[in-house]
Design an enzyme around this catalytic site. Structure first.
Site, PDB file in Angstrom:
ATOM      1  N   ARG A 183      -2.890  -8.788   0.874  1.00 50.08           N
ATOM      2  CA  ARG A 183      -4.505  -8.953   2.637  1.00 50.08           C
ATOM      3  C   ARG A 183      -4.300  -7.089   2.196  1.00 50.08           C
ATOM      4  NH1 ARG A 183      -0.094 -12.124   5.614  1.00 50.08           N
ATOM      5  NH2 ARG A 183      -0.147 -14.447   5.527  1.00 50.08           N
TER       6      ARG A 183
ATOM      7  N   HIS B 193       6.551   4.533 -17.268  1.00 51.35           N
ATOM      8  CA  HIS B 193       7.505   6.001 -16.649  1.00 51.35           C
ATOM      9  C   HIS B 193       8.556   4.839 -16.076  1.00 51.35           C
ATOM     10  CE1 HIS B 193       5.085   9.672 -16.626  1.00 51.35           C
ATOM     11  NE2 HIS B 193       5.177   8.895 -17.586  1.00 51.35           N
TER      12      HIS B 193
ATOM     13  N   ARG C 268      12.538  10.674 -21.623  1.00 48.69           N
ATOM     14  CA  ARG C 268      13.577  11.022 -21.267  1.00 48.69           C
ATOM     15  C   ARG C 268      13.070   9.957 -20.389  1.00 48.69           C
ATOM     16  NH1 ARG C 268       8.405  12.642 -20.680  1.00 48.69           N
ATOM     17  NH2 ARG C 268       7.418  13.243 -18.486  1.00 48.69           N
ATOM     18  N   HIS C 269      12.445   8.951 -20.151  1.00 49.86           N
ATOM     19  CA  HIS C 269      12.218   8.725 -19.310  1.00 49.86           C
ATOM     20  C   HIS C 269      13.250   6.758 -19.371  1.00 49.86           C
ATOM     21  CE1 HIS C 269       9.060   9.670 -17.671  1.00 49.86           C
ATOM     22  NE2 HIS C 269       8.071   9.672 -18.834  1.00 49.86           N
TER      23      HIS C 269
ATOM     24  N   ASP D  55       3.767 -16.469  -2.246  1.00 46.63           N
ATOM     25  CA  ASP D  55       3.722 -17.434  -1.060  1.00 46.63           C
ATOM     26  C   ASP D  55       2.325 -17.104  -0.169  1.00 46.63           C
ATOM     27  OD1 ASP D  55       2.431 -15.007   0.532  1.00 46.63           O
ATOM     28  OD2 ASP D  55       4.760 -14.893   1.603  1.00 46.63           O
TER      29      ASP D  55
ATOM     30  N   CYS E 189       2.123 -10.981  -2.622  1.00 44.49           N
ATOM     31  CA  CYS E 189       2.330 -11.402  -0.901  1.00 44.49           C
ATOM     32  C   CYS E 189       1.483 -11.441  -0.006  1.00 44.49           C
ATOM     33  CB  CYS E 189       4.434 -12.235  -0.300  1.00 44.49           C
ATOM     34  SG  CYS E 189       5.016 -10.249  -0.234  1.00 44.49           S
ATOM     35  N   GLY E 190       1.249 -10.863   1.234  1.00 43.62           N
ATOM     36  CA  GLY E 190       0.909 -10.428   2.077  1.00 43.62           C
ATOM     37  C   GLY E 190       0.746  -9.150   2.079  1.00 43.62           C
ATOM     38  N   THR E 191       1.481  -8.391   1.841  1.00 44.18           N
ATOM     39  CA  THR E 191       1.677  -6.995   1.060  1.00 44.18           C
ATOM     40  C   THR E 191       1.953  -6.342  -0.054  1.00 44.18           C
ATOM     41  OG1 THR E 191       3.892  -6.847   1.726  1.00 44.18           O
ATOM     42  CG2 THR E 191       2.959  -6.374   3.586  1.00 44.18           C
TER      43      THR E 191
HETATM   44  C1  RB5 Z   1       4.052 -13.413   5.585  1.00 47.25           C
HETATM   45  O1  RB5 Z   1       3.349 -13.422   6.337  1.00 47.25           O
HETATM   46  C2  RB5 Z   1       3.828 -12.471   4.973  1.00 47.25           C
HETATM   47  O2  RB5 Z   1       4.750 -11.826   5.879  1.00 47.25           O
HETATM   48  C3  RB5 Z   1       4.205 -11.993   3.720  1.00 47.25           C
HETATM   49  O3  RB5 Z   1       3.005 -12.696   2.894  1.00 47.25           O
HETATM   50  C4  RB5 Z   1       4.532 -10.816   2.827  1.00 47.25           C
HETATM   51  O4  RB5 Z   1       3.881  -9.888   3.141  1.00 47.25           O
HETATM   52  C5  RB5 Z   1       6.397  -9.921   2.870  1.00 47.25           C
HETATM   53  O5  RB5 Z   1       6.919  -8.642   2.413  1.00 47.25           O
END
Ligand code: RB5
Length: 151
Positions: free
Chosen positions: A111, A100, A134-135, A10, A67-69
């Site tokens: 980010r 695993h 085992r995995h 995104d 994405c951001g996170t």
């Molecule tokens: C977008 O602003 C942000 O929410 C998205 O990139 C993401 O981090 C969601 O998990």
């Protein structure tokens, strides 16, 4: 494993995704870029679903979502049957989620980490094989949960 990979992002992962497309091509991968191709605000589940479907269908053995996170992408991708998407921020997890958990999608936070860390993680993810043993039993249990079975 076939050197093919699906990738998507995104707006929070746009720059990192483009760097990873170039990096994966340098590693010899055929890269399926599921967008976005210009930096506009998009809803990450739309892209997560495209990449997850491409992997679940068998068209691509592995995928990358940024994405951001990395978290929203992983939550959405994991709703697709057969997908094991792992949101990681360091290389140990990126490697061991292949070994695993037999994860088939790596989710990264554009980010959260820098592009050089992301490249090291992606290289570990795409060059590491599932250990089985085992995995395998534990991954089978995840599949059973997906089917609604009680363990
Ligand atoms: C977008 O602003 C942000 O929410 C998205 O990139 C993401 O981090 C969601 O998990």
């Amino acid at each position: 494993m076939e050197k093919k990979i699906a990738i998507g992002c995104d707006h929070g992962g746009f720059e990192m995704k483009n760097e990873l497309v170039d990096f994966l091509k340098e590693l010899g991968f055929e890269v399926g870029d599921f967008g976005i191709v210009e930096k506009v605000s998009v809803d990450y589940p739309v892209i997560a679903q495209k990449v997850a479907n491409a992997v679940a269908s068998g068209d691509y053995p592995l995928g990358i979502l940024v994405c951001g996170t990395g978290i929203g992408m992983s939550l959405a991708a994991n709703k697709v049957k057969g997908i094991r998407a792992a949101a990681c921020s360091e290389v140990y997890s990126a490697k061991f989620t292949r070994m695993h958990n037999n994860s088939n999608i790596l989710c990264l936070g554009g980010r959260v980490i820098g592009p050089e860390t992301a490249k090291i993680m992606v290289e570990a993810f795409v060059t590491t094989e599932f250990e089985g043993g085992r995995h395998e039993r534990r991954v089978d249990m995840i599949d059973a949960i997906e089917k609604g079975e009680t363990l």
